[in-house]
Design an enzyme around this catalytic site. Structure first.
Site, PDB file in Angstrom:
ATOM      1  N   PHE A  80     -86.614  -2.054 -51.955  1.00  0.00           N
ATOM      2  CA  PHE A  80     -87.702  -2.727 -51.249  1.00  0.00           C
ATOM      3  C   PHE A  80     -87.709  -4.232 -51.488  1.00  0.00           C
ATOM      4  CE2 PHE A  80     -89.092   1.669 -52.122  1.00  0.00           C
ATOM      5  CZ  PHE A  80     -89.103   2.141 -50.825  1.00  0.00           C
ATOM      6  N   ILE A  87     -90.778  -8.896 -51.420  1.00  0.00           N
ATOM      7  CA  ILE A  87     -90.955  -7.520 -51.870  1.00  0.00           C
ATOM      8  C   ILE A  87     -91.820  -6.762 -50.871  1.00  0.00           C
ATOM      9  CG2 ILE A  87     -91.874  -6.066 -53.714  1.00  0.00           C
ATOM     10  CD1 ILE A  87     -91.272  -8.600 -55.547  1.00  0.00           C
ATOM     11  N   CYS A  88     -91.332  -5.622 -50.434  1.00  0.00           N
ATOM     12  CA  CYS A  88     -92.039  -4.776 -49.481  1.00  0.00           C
ATOM     13  C   CYS A  88     -92.887  -3.763 -50.248  1.00  0.00           C
ATOM     14  CB  CYS A  88     -91.037  -4.064 -48.572  1.00  0.00           C
ATOM     15  SG  CYS A  88     -91.809  -2.983 -47.354  1.00  0.00           S
ATOM     16  N   MET A  89     -94.129  -4.141 -50.475  1.00  0.00           N
ATOM     17  CA  MET A  89     -95.089  -3.249 -51.129  1.00  0.00           C
ATOM     18  C   MET A  89     -96.455  -3.470 -50.484  1.00  0.00           C
ATOM     19  SD  MET A  89     -94.112  -3.496 -55.209  1.00  0.00           S
ATOM     20  CE  MET A  89     -95.760  -3.143 -55.684  1.00  0.00           C
ATOM     21  N   HIS A 148     -95.358  -3.572 -40.397  1.00  0.00           N
ATOM     22  CA  HIS A 148     -96.205  -2.519 -40.944  1.00  0.00           C
ATOM     23  C   HIS A 148     -97.584  -2.494 -40.285  1.00  0.00           C
ATOM     24  CE1 HIS A 148     -93.463  -0.879 -43.827  1.00  0.00           C
ATOM     25  NE2 HIS A 148     -93.233  -2.066 -44.365  1.00  0.00           N
TER      26      HIS A 148
END
Length: 161
Positions: A80, A87-89, A148
């Site tokens: 991620f 950062i993909c969170m 998203h």
């Protein structure tokens, strides 16, 4: 300042933090541990990488808004981690953030997501020494948030941890 003091008191050697210059709103954090059974831990051992260096920039509205977080080094594939070290969170977005989160909890969650996302140290990184840029990370993060917002966030099954 309270968060920084608390991180410095973490006794398990998981993380270390320092201010960037004298700026309370920007920290460099060394993540010393990920799951020792993971491929990423093996990569760290094999490349003599002592830690993953993460930069956090806090907005003036912290803890009510999330920090911007990115990986500085080493160059990580998958896990991620996107272009520029973004950062993909979901918890790094205003919708996913809670003022109850601590920086330590955020970093522990990041360590888990690196392993769950099968993060690896980029093999060519040691040779190329490509440096992630903040501008690149911010652009990648904005793009992933748009994606998203349109399609939603995927929540892994609870059996996956």
């Amino acid at each position: 300042m309270k968060e920084l003091r608390e991180i410095r008191l973490v006794a398990d050697g998981f993380i270390g933090a320092e201010l960037v210059g004298d700026n309370l709103y920007e920290w460099n954090v060394k993540l010393f541990q990920v799951d020792r059974d993971s491929a990423l831990w093996g990569d760290m051992r094999d490349t003599a990488t002592e830690f993953i260096l993460v930069n956090l920039t806090f907005p003036e509205t912290f803890p009510f808004s999330p920090p911007f977080m990115r990986v500085l080094s080493p160059t990580i594939e998958d896990g991620f981690v996107l272009d520029g070290g973004a950062i993909c969170m979901e918890l790094l977005t205003p919708q996913g953030w809670s003022s109850a989160y601590t920086v330590e909890a955020l970093l522990r969650q990041f360590a888990v997501s690196l392993v769950k996302g099968q993060g690896r140290i980029h093999e060519m990184a040691a040779k190329n020494r490509k440096v992630f840029s903040r501008k690149e990370a911010e652009a990648a993060f904005r793009n992933l948030v748009k994606t998203h917002e349109k399609y939603g966030w995927v929540t892994p099954p609870s059996a996956d941890g």
